[in-house]
Enzyme design. Structure first.
Site, short mmCIF file in Angstrom:
data_model
loop_
_atom_site.label_atom_id
_atom_site.label_comp_id
_atom_site.label_asym_id
_atom_site.label_seq_id
_atom_site.Cartn_x
_atom_site.Cartn_y
_atom_site.Cartn_z
N GLY A 225 17.58 -46.59 -10.59
CA GLY A 225 16.94 -47.78 -10.06
C GLY A 225 17.78 -49.01 -10.36
O GLY A 225 19.01 -48.94 -10.42
N CYS A 226 17.12 -50.15 -10.57
CA CYS A 226 17.83 -51.38 -10.89
C CYS A 226 18.74 -51.14 -12.08
O CYS A 226 18.31 -50.71 -13.15
CB CYS A 226 16.82 -52.49 -11.22
N PHE A 227 20.04 -51.43 -11.91
CA PHE A 227 20.98 -51.06 -12.97
C PHE A 227 20.89 -51.90 -14.23
O PHE A 227 21.42 -51.53 -15.27
CB PHE A 227 22.42 -50.98 -12.46
#
Length: 281
Positions: free
Chosen positions: A122-124
């Site tokens: 997902g969002c890094f």
């Protein structure tokens, strides 16, 4: 999006970007919303161009399509369409990884002799901090992988048109932490039964996956996956693929939450830290 660019010009150009994307990737690409530009997804999806799944464009055609697609996306987002990585801090893993990206290389060992691993979660920002805290992890960098477009920018990846997913790439000491344990960290952060989604982030650029660099990593990942599947009653969507070229993200994304994130409140990256991770600061 730079101010002053005509909406009509953008809307005319986007279907062309979508067409080149379909042709270049050789499959029916799914385009998802880009935050802040509600019409972008619809414009991308408006292209009726489809290349048969069996079609394999020649290298010359592929490079031509990639160049036109890169240039178009670059013009839409106010850039040259190709990152040079000059913003990355010297001496970091991100800077070393950029050297490999420029050469189109996928390495399994760093210059310092540490093993390399790549995960999509997902969002890094959040997944990077989770791995920063793992004993045995030496260094981390966030970026883009598993796509077809070379040297993409954050804005390009956010369109969903480049095929990349946000990832964290890290170096680690196998004597201190096994690859299977690193896989377990990923599964502790995602719901593998959700397709193209982690938390509230949805889109192919947020898909989750384990991208192995060696046959040994693949075998350990398969063990971890079987253990997770045994506990699931629904579908399983976490990818298991050979790692493709990793393109480091812009410097402001690197160790974003440790630096303070959006709120300016730094979160600890200390080894073994158990503090809740606030992905958006």
């Amino acid at each position: 999006m730079a101010r002053g660019r005509g909406t009509m010009a953008m809307m005319m150009a986007l279907p062309l970007a979508a067409s080149s994307a379909h042709a270049f990737m050789g499959q029916q690409t799914r385009f998802l919303p880009f935050k802040g530009i509600p019409a972008l997804s619809q414009a991308l999806a408006s292209s009726n161009f489809r290349l048969p799944l069996s079609a394999k464009p020649s290298t010359t055609v592929r490079r031509g399509l990639q160049g036109s697609r890169m240039g178009l996306l670059g013009s839409l987002f106010g850039g040259s369409g190709k990152r040079e990585y000059s913003d990355l801090k010297a001496g970091t893993w991100a800077a070393e990884a950029a050297e490999y990206a420029k050469e189109g290389q996928v390495k399994s060992v760093s210059k310092a002799g540490h093993s390399i691993a790549t995960f999509g979660g997902g969002c890094f920002w959040g997944i990077e901090l989770a791995y920063q805290r793992v004993p045995g992890v030496v260094a981390t960098a966030v970026g883009y992988a598993q796509g077809e477009l070379e040297h993409p920018s954050y804005e390009m990846v956010c369109t969903g048109a480049t095929g990349h997913t946000e990832v964290v790439q890290l170096t680690y000491d196998p004597k201190e932490v096994s690859f299977k344990q690193l896989c377990q960290v990923l599964f502790g952060r995602i719901n593998p039964s959700l397709k193209d989604q982690v938390g509230n982030d949805r889109g192919t650029q947020y898909r989750h996956g384990i991208y192995f660099h060696t046959p040994e990593q693949k075998a350990e990942a398969e063990e971890a996956i079987q253990e997770v599947k045994a506990k699931l009653s629904g579908p399983f969507y976490t990818e298991l693929e050979a790692a493709k070229v990793f393109y480091p993200a812009e410097e402001y994304h690197q160790q974003y939450l440790e630096k303070g994130g959006r709120s300016g409140s730094a979160q600890s990256a200390a080894k073994g830290c158990k503090d809740p991770i606030r992905c958006y600061g």
